[in-house]
Design an enzyme around this catalytic site. Sequence first.
Site, short mmCIF file in Angstrom:
data_model
loop_
_atom_site.label_atom_id
_atom_site.label_comp_id
_atom_site.label_asym_id
_atom_site.label_seq_id
_atom_site.Cartn_x
_atom_site.Cartn_y
_atom_site.Cartn_z
N CYS A 42 34.18 34.53 40.15
CA CYS A 42 33.16 35.35 40.83
C CYS A 42 33.80 36.43 41.70
CB CYS A 42 32.25 34.48 41.70
SG CYS A 42 31.28 33.24 40.80
N ARG A 43 34.28 36.02 42.85
CA ARG A 43 34.74 36.99 43.85
C ARG A 43 36.06 37.65 43.51
NH1 ARG A 43 34.55 32.99 48.79
NH2 ARG A 43 35.23 31.61 47.11
N SER A 44 37.08 36.86 43.20
CA SER A 44 38.41 37.47 42.99
C SER A 44 38.47 38.33 41.73
CB SER A 44 39.51 36.41 43.02
OG SER A 44 39.32 35.40 42.08
N ASN A 66 38.19 31.60 40.53
CA ASN A 66 38.56 32.83 39.85
C ASN A 66 37.54 33.26 38.79
OD1 ASN A 66 41.30 34.08 37.84
ND2 ASN A 66 40.31 35.11 39.53
N ASP A 120 30.79 33.08 48.75
CA ASP A 120 30.77 32.60 47.36
C ASP A 120 29.34 32.69 46.83
OD1 ASP A 120 31.04 31.35 44.92
OD2 ASP A 120 32.16 29.64 45.71
N CYS A 142 40.12 33.39 44.97
CA CYS A 142 38.95 32.64 45.41
C CYS A 142 39.07 31.22 44.86
CB CYS A 142 37.64 33.33 44.99
SG CYS A 142 37.32 33.41 43.22
#
Length: 155
Positions: free
Chosen positions: A13-15, A11, A124, A8
């Site tokens: 939040c999402r990934s 690095n 995001d 993301c």
Amino acid sequence: MRSILFVCLGNICRSPTAEGLMLNHLAAAGLSRHARVDSAGIGGWHAGDPPDRRAIAAARKRGVDLAPLRARQVRPADFSDFDLIVGMDRQNVADLNRLAPAGSTARIGLCLEEALGLAGEVPDPYYQDERAFDAVFDLCDRAARAFMEKLRAGS
């Protein structure tokens, strides 16, 4: 697919959520030794930082510990070290394609498309509230479960 890198923007939040879920599912299935999983960011602003506290909280509520993970930036070696590199959104995928060195062997794709055959993005949640982090967790969990099935099937 034996190795996957989730990417993301920063690095945090999402990934790392996707990485933590995938590691959790691999451990539960006794397959941790059979796959390599990591996450990274397009940018290095948060390198060395733990995931966002809201991502940690969303995962903790469901029994997944993201706290040990640390952010890092995508490296040129990632494009040969991983079989599959998935961006959480289309901009991440475009950035990955731009960053890929000549001779890269990794397949680059959109996370939900590679996992579930969906053209959607993992949004995001950074500028939103905790509910957005819960929604991201749920999307990443669906993707991780689908990647687990692909791993079991040997694809």
